[in-house]
Design an enzyme around this catalytic site. Structure first.
Site, mmCIF file in Angstrom:
data_model
loop_
_atom_site.group_PDB
_atom_site.id
_atom_site.type_symbol
_atom_site.label_atom_id
_atom_site.label_comp_id
_atom_site.label_asym_id
_atom_site.label_seq_id
_atom_site.Cartn_x
_atom_site.Cartn_y
_atom_site.Cartn_z
ATOM 1 N N LEU A 6 68.630 26.524 22.041
ATOM 2 C CA LEU A 6 69.407 26.799 20.834
ATOM 3 C C LEU A 6 70.544 27.769 21.126
ATOM 4 C CD1 LEU A 6 66.182 27.346 18.775
ATOM 5 C CD2 LEU A 6 67.848 25.570 18.187
ATOM 6 N N ASP A 7 71.738 27.365 20.759
ATOM 7 C CA ASP A 7 72.876 28.271 20.774
ATOM 8 C C ASP A 7 72.635 29.355 19.719
ATOM 9 O OD1 ASP A 7 75.598 29.161 21.254
ATOM 10 O OD2 ASP A 7 76.110 28.176 19.372
ATOM 11 N N LEU A 8 73.297 30.487 19.851
ATOM 12 C CA LEU A 8 73.101 31.594 18.915
ATOM 13 C C LEU A 8 74.233 31.687 17.888
ATOM 14 C CD1 LEU A 8 71.332 34.023 18.112
ATOM 15 C CD2 LEU A 8 72.632 35.398 19.775
ATOM 16 N N ASP A 9 75.433 32.050 18.346
ATOM 17 C CA ASP A 9 76.571 32.228 17.436
ATOM 18 C C ASP A 9 77.031 30.886 16.883
ATOM 19 O OD1 ASP A 9 76.567 34.969 18.074
ATOM 20 O OD2 ASP A 9 77.890 34.631 19.788
#
Length: 210
Positions: A6-9
């Site tokens: 999962l990407d964060l930003d």
């Protein structure tokens, strides 16, 4: 899928206010007032070394240092978790898949942020670049994450909002899912196996990949 990266930003969190304020500070301090007043959404995702150079900053390293000082002092926690993300993570955890962070933000910062906002408890591990720029490009980061976790790309998925996430997945042979609520645009999601408009749609989208 056995592993979900999962990407964060722009995927789990709206981090734009803190990032943008710190970018504006860096541009102002380096004499680029016109850039400080512009829309800086395009800089959220790719490595700052590349983006500051693209913006015409003569000394990207100085700009990054200015950005980081401001970010640590006042920008890091100026963010919020998107509505529905915690429910989404609960649902994904119940499937038995392992969850990982794969972010372009240096992990020294990302881990403080995920702990502060209560996201870290869902993650088996969190991957981000080193402060010196090692693995700043998402493809390098994802390849490293696969090596470290032992997961196969064909039983994993990358979830993100920008073309860097889609490109990274393609590079390592991993399917990708694009989220439309972040900072990306439609032309960035070419090649994604699915696009979703709400966090609640992620688990069904992953299940459809087989």
């Amino acid at each position: 899928m056995k592993a979900i990266f999962l990407d964060l930003d722009g995927t789990l969190m709206d981090s734009k206010p803190g990032i943008e304020s710190s970018l504006r500070h860096a541009f102002q301090e380096t004499g680029h007032d016109e850039l400080a007043a512009s829309d800086l959404t395009w800089m959220i995702g790719p490595p700052f070394q590349d983006s500051f150079a693209r913006a015409g900053v003569r000394d990207p390293d100085k700009a990054i240092a200015l950005y980081r000082a401001h970010y640590q002092a006042s920008g890091m926690f100026t963010a919020s978790v998107y509505d529905g993300v915690f429910d989404m993570l609960d649902t994904l955890a119940d499937t038995g898949a392992e969850l990982f962070i794969a972010t372009a933000k240096p992990h020294a910062y990302a881990r403080l942020i995920t702990a502060h906002f209560g996201l870290s408890r869902y993650m088996v591990a969190e991957f981000g670049p080193e402060l010196d720029g090692t693995r700043a490009h998402k493809g390098d980061l994802l390849a490293y994450a696969l090596q470290e976790t032992g997961h196969r790309p064909d039983s994993s998925v990358m979830v993100g909002d920008r073309h860097h996430d889609m490109d990274a997945g393609a590079r390592v042979g991993m399917p990708t899912i694009a989220v439309t609520w972040g900072y990306g645009s439609e032309d960035e999601w070419t090649g994604a196996a699915a696009r979703i408009d709400r966090p609640a749609e992620l688990a069904p989208a992953i299940a459809s990949l087989g």
